[in-house]
Design an enzyme around this catalytic site. Sequence first.
Site, short mmCIF file in Angstrom:
data_model
loop_
_atom_site.label_atom_id
_atom_site.label_comp_id
_atom_site.label_asym_id
_atom_site.label_seq_id
_atom_site.Cartn_x
_atom_site.Cartn_y
_atom_site.Cartn_z
CB SER A 142 -0.88 -0.01 1.25
OG SER A 142 -1.43 1.27 1.49
CE1 TYR A 166 -6.23 4.90 -1.66
CE2 TYR A 166 -4.25 4.93 -0.29
CZ TYR A 166 -5.53 4.46 -0.55
OH TYR A 166 -6.09 3.55 0.30
CB THR A 192 -6.93 2.54 -4.50
OG1 THR A 192 -6.21 1.32 -4.30
CG2 THR A 192 -8.20 2.51 -3.68
CE LYS A 282 -8.04 -2.98 -3.16
NZ LYS A 282 -8.44 -1.91 -2.26
CG HIS A 306 -11.24 0.67 0.36
ND1 HIS A 306 -10.51 1.35 -0.57
CD2 HIS A 306 -10.47 0.67 1.47
CE1 HIS A 306 -9.36 1.74 -0.05
NE2 HIS A 306 -9.31 1.33 1.20
C1 LIG Z 1 -6.78 -2.58 7.63
C2 LIG Z 1 -7.03 -2.34 6.18
C3 LIG Z 1 -6.30 -1.39 5.49
C4 LIG Z 1 -6.52 -1.17 4.13
N1 LIG Z 1 -5.73 -0.28 3.46
C5 LIG Z 1 -5.88 -0.14 2.11
C6 LIG Z 1 -5.00 0.70 1.37
O1 LIG Z 1 -4.08 1.32 1.92
N2 LIG Z 1 -5.20 0.80 0.03
C7 LIG Z 1 -6.20 0.12 -0.61
O2 LIG Z 1 -6.34 0.24 -1.84
N3 LIG Z 1 -7.04 -0.70 0.06
C8 LIG Z 1 -6.90 -0.85 1.39
N4 LIG Z 1 -7.73 -1.71 2.08
C9 LIG Z 1 -8.75 -2.46 1.34
C10 LIG Z 1 -8.19 -3.81 0.87
O3 LIG Z 1 -7.21 -3.63 -0.12
C11 LIG Z 1 -9.30 -4.72 0.30
O4 LIG Z 1 -10.00 -4.05 -0.69
C12 LIG Z 1 -10.26 -5.22 1.37
O5 LIG Z 1 -9.59 -5.41 2.57
C13 LIG Z 1 -10.93 -6.50 0.94
O6 LIG Z 1 -11.82 -6.95 1.91
P1 LIG Z 1 -11.44 -8.05 3.04
O7 LIG Z 1 -10.57 -7.33 4.01
O8 LIG Z 1 -12.75 -8.40 3.63
O9 LIG Z 1 -10.73 -9.17 2.36
C14 LIG Z 1 -7.53 -1.91 3.45
C15 LIG Z 1 -8.26 -2.88 4.15
C16 LIG Z 1 -8.03 -3.10 5.49
C17 LIG Z 1 -8.84 -4.16 6.20
#
Ligand SMILES: Cc1cc2nc3c(=O)[nH]c(=O)nc-3n(C[C@H](O)[C@H](O)[C@H](O)COP(=O)(O)O)c2cc1C
Length: 434
Positions: A142, A166, A192, A282, A306
Amino acid sequence: MGSTGLTGSRRMPRVSEFADLLRPRPLVLDGDRRRSARAASVGDFREMARRRVPRAVFDYVEGGAESERSLARAREDLDSLDFVARVLRGVSAVDTHTSILGRPSALPIAFAPTGFTRVLHRDGELAVARAAGAAGVPYALSTMGTCSVEEVAEVIPGCRRWFQLYLWSDRGRSRELVDRAAAAGYEALVLTVDTPVAGRRLRDARNGMTLPPSLGLRTFVDGARHPHWWFDLLTTRPLTFASLNSWQGTVAELAATLFDPGVNFEDLAWLREQWAGKLVVKGVQSPEDAARIASAGADAIVLSNHGGRQLDRSVTPIRQLPGVLGRLEGRCEVFVDGGFTSGADVVAALALGANGVLVGRAYLYGLMAAGELGVRRVADLLGEEIATAMTLLGARSIEELTPDLVRLAPEHDAAATHRGWADLSGAGFPVPSR
Ligand SMILES: Cc1cc2nc3c(=O)[nH]c(=O)nc-3n(C[C@H](O)[C@H](O)[C@H](O)COP(=O)(O)O)c2cc1C
């Protein structure tokens, strides 16, 4: 009748027989190893994680935006999926390998980008990348990562690395990051697009997990019940967004700069020109957007809300899958994410036509519970579950996972919803309070 003289079918037990049945587990002193060996499902890791880290940290991972309906519905829809197995297909060997972005992956999954990972465990993104490398699956670092683009590349050169971006309002800074990812050998850029602003995450606001952190007394006291976590935090290098080390302002200013509500399709075209590697977009929900993004030259999209952390009441990604696939007609790869916690979930999405699944929280539970070993075990468990589901379905390869093997319940089917949550609680997931 035995020689014990008792009547009926009973007899006196022999101590030696009893001793044969007792198989105490060997004592494992290493906590991470012990917890990893004990976990039989991602749900087990989730419960361990809940106990291992302060509540505010667990909530940061677990939570979603506002009423948290997006994530709950994603889970409900995954649980409403039914399999229709085929039999007598000779499944003595199943192969879980597939092609993701034109390269082999040992499993049809990738580890999703998740920010601030070193808050969850001292080894943070390095632990996740090592585990991804060992499992033979891609990992998306990330922009909000707490280990830098270069560090992850240097320490784990063998891992298939993607970089999540981003688009900043200052395109020069975005350009800098893109160049660094290219120089460090990242194969794909994941843009994203579902974050024009930060989602309203009420758990974080209540727990003081805001940017910058403002921990209340309750949160602080709860944290004190996890001294190992504090020890790790205070005795390892300070937490920063490692790829953004040239940033001079406050973290709050940084977040406001990172999320640019002005991003549009022209920016996507600009990024396509800047980046020669694979480009993944994404956070897509609608078939129309998917088609436009494919036309703009993206190699893949991730159907995602997300993990329910941005727009509340978002449509469930898995429900959008058939419509998006129909609209795209194979013009780019389609991944899906949100609420995937088992191999069966993954297999169902593949049968519906996805090229792969991104998992986020599933590996973070492993990380919080048992560090790198925990993430490795999560990947192993998902792999074993995928292989078992494929065998039971009569599919020897990912190509043999076809739509006739799965049925998605009609939208908002109350009975399916009820059954879904009942199943979840059996796996160690409590019914969420909403
Ligand atoms: C703690 C956490 C931090 C996340 N940080 C980002 C991020 O920095 N960038 C991003 O594109 N998605 C981020 N996401 C979303 C994830 O990439 C992903 O879309 C999502 O977690 C999928 O769902 P799941 O956690 O139920 O598998 C984050 C998700 C979580 C749980």
